[in-house]
Design a protein around this motif. Structure first.
Motif, short mmCIF file in Angstrom:
data_model
loop_
_atom_site.label_atom_id
_atom_site.label_comp_id
_atom_site.label_asym_id
_atom_site.label_seq_id
_atom_site.Cartn_x
_atom_site.Cartn_y
_atom_site.Cartn_z
N PHE A 31 -5.97 -5.18 6.03
CA PHE A 31 -4.93 -4.89 7.01
C PHE A 31 -4.36 -6.15 7.66
N TYR A 32 -5.12 -7.23 7.64
CA TYR A 32 -4.62 -8.46 8.25
C TYR A 32 -3.63 -9.20 7.36
N TYR A 33 -3.46 -8.73 6.12
CA TYR A 33 -2.47 -9.35 5.25
C TYR A 33 -1.06 -8.98 5.71
N SER A 34 -0.19 -9.95 5.65
CA SER A 34 1.24 -9.67 5.75
C SER A 34 1.74 -9.35 4.34
N VAL A 35 2.67 -8.40 4.26
CA VAL A 35 3.23 -8.02 2.96
C VAL A 35 4.75 -7.99 3.08
N GLY A 36 5.41 -8.26 1.97
CA GLY A 36 6.87 -8.30 2.06
C GLY A 36 7.57 -8.15 0.74
N TRP A 37 8.86 -7.87 0.86
CA TRP A 37 9.76 -7.74 -0.29
C TRP A 37 10.94 -8.68 -0.10
N ARG A 48 15.41 -12.31 2.21
CA ARG A 48 14.40 -11.42 2.77
C ARG A 48 14.93 -10.00 2.78
N VAL A 49 14.06 -9.05 2.48
CA VAL A 49 14.46 -7.64 2.51
C VAL A 49 13.69 -6.90 3.59
N ALA A 50 12.36 -6.89 3.47
CA ALA A 50 11.54 -6.16 4.42
C ALA A 50 10.12 -6.72 4.42
N CYS A 51 9.51 -6.77 5.59
CA CYS A 51 8.16 -7.30 5.70
C CYS A 51 7.38 -6.58 6.79
N LEU A 52 6.08 -6.53 6.58
CA LEU A 52 5.13 -6.09 7.60
C LEU A 52 4.19 -7.24 7.86
N SER A 53 4.08 -7.63 9.10
CA SER A 53 3.16 -8.73 9.41
C SER A 53 1.74 -8.18 9.50
N SER A 54 0.80 -9.06 9.74
CA SER A 54 -0.61 -8.69 9.86
C SER A 54 -0.79 -7.49 10.77
N SER A 55 -1.59 -6.54 10.30
CA SER A 55 -1.92 -5.34 11.08
C SER A 55 -0.68 -4.58 11.52
N ASP A 56 0.39 -4.71 10.76
CA ASP A 56 1.67 -4.03 11.05
C ASP A 56 2.16 -4.36 12.46
N HIS A 57 1.83 -5.54 12.92
CA HIS A 57 2.23 -5.94 14.27
C HIS A 57 3.74 -6.08 14.39
N ASN A 58 4.36 -6.51 13.30
CA ASN A 58 5.80 -6.76 13.32
C ASN A 58 6.41 -6.21 12.05
N GLU A 59 7.54 -5.55 12.17
CA GLU A 59 8.24 -4.98 11.03
C GLU A 59 9.62 -5.60 10.99
N TYR A 60 10.00 -6.08 9.82
CA TYR A 60 11.31 -6.73 9.67
C TYR A 60 12.10 -6.06 8.56
N TYR A 61 13.37 -5.85 8.81
CA TYR A 61 14.33 -5.42 7.78
C TYR A 61 15.59 -6.25 7.92
N SER A 62 16.14 -6.64 6.79
CA SER A 62 17.42 -7.33 6.85
C SER A 62 18.49 -6.34 7.30
#
Length: 124
Positions: A31-37, A48-62
């Protein structure tokens, strides 16, 4: 071998939907992994398209995909996804997934594990 592998790309009509998958092998997507597209269209820079930071703390979408794409992870399957709907021709690109054991806010920073890409083509 530690790697992430994308799947699920293909040809879809405008307005259609696709789900991209990114499966990790050789390591556990804790869960501590950040994942992204990310994606790259011909003649354009990778974006950048979309990312979840560690533990879903931050969500990013272009801005270009906000409201149409959703990133999610399935820890039981050691996989994360990009759900895409309302696809447009300008979404045509090679899509890459990435995973990183450190926190990555707004998709920024280096990524330790990066996939080889899957092609998404939106065309009638």
């Amino acid at each position: 071998q530690l790697q992430v592998v994308e799947s699920g790309g293909g040809l879809v009509q405008p307005g259609g939907s696709l789900r991209l998958s990114c499966a990790a092998s050789g390591f556990t997507l804790e869960f501590y992994y950040s994942v992204g597209w990310f994606r790259q269209a011909p003649g354009k820079e990778r974006e950048r398209v979309a990312c979840l930071s560690s533990s879903d703390h931050n969500e990013y979408y272009s801005d270009s995909v906000k409201g149409r794409f959703t990133i999610a992870r399935d820890r039981a399957k050691n996989t994360f996804y990009l759900e895409m709907s309302g696809l447009k021709p300008e979404d045509t690109a090679t899509y890459y997934c990435a995973a990183e054991p450190e926190r990555r806010l707004d998709c920024l920073g280096p990524w330790q594990h990066r996939g080889q890409g899957t092609q998404v083509t939106v065309s009638s």
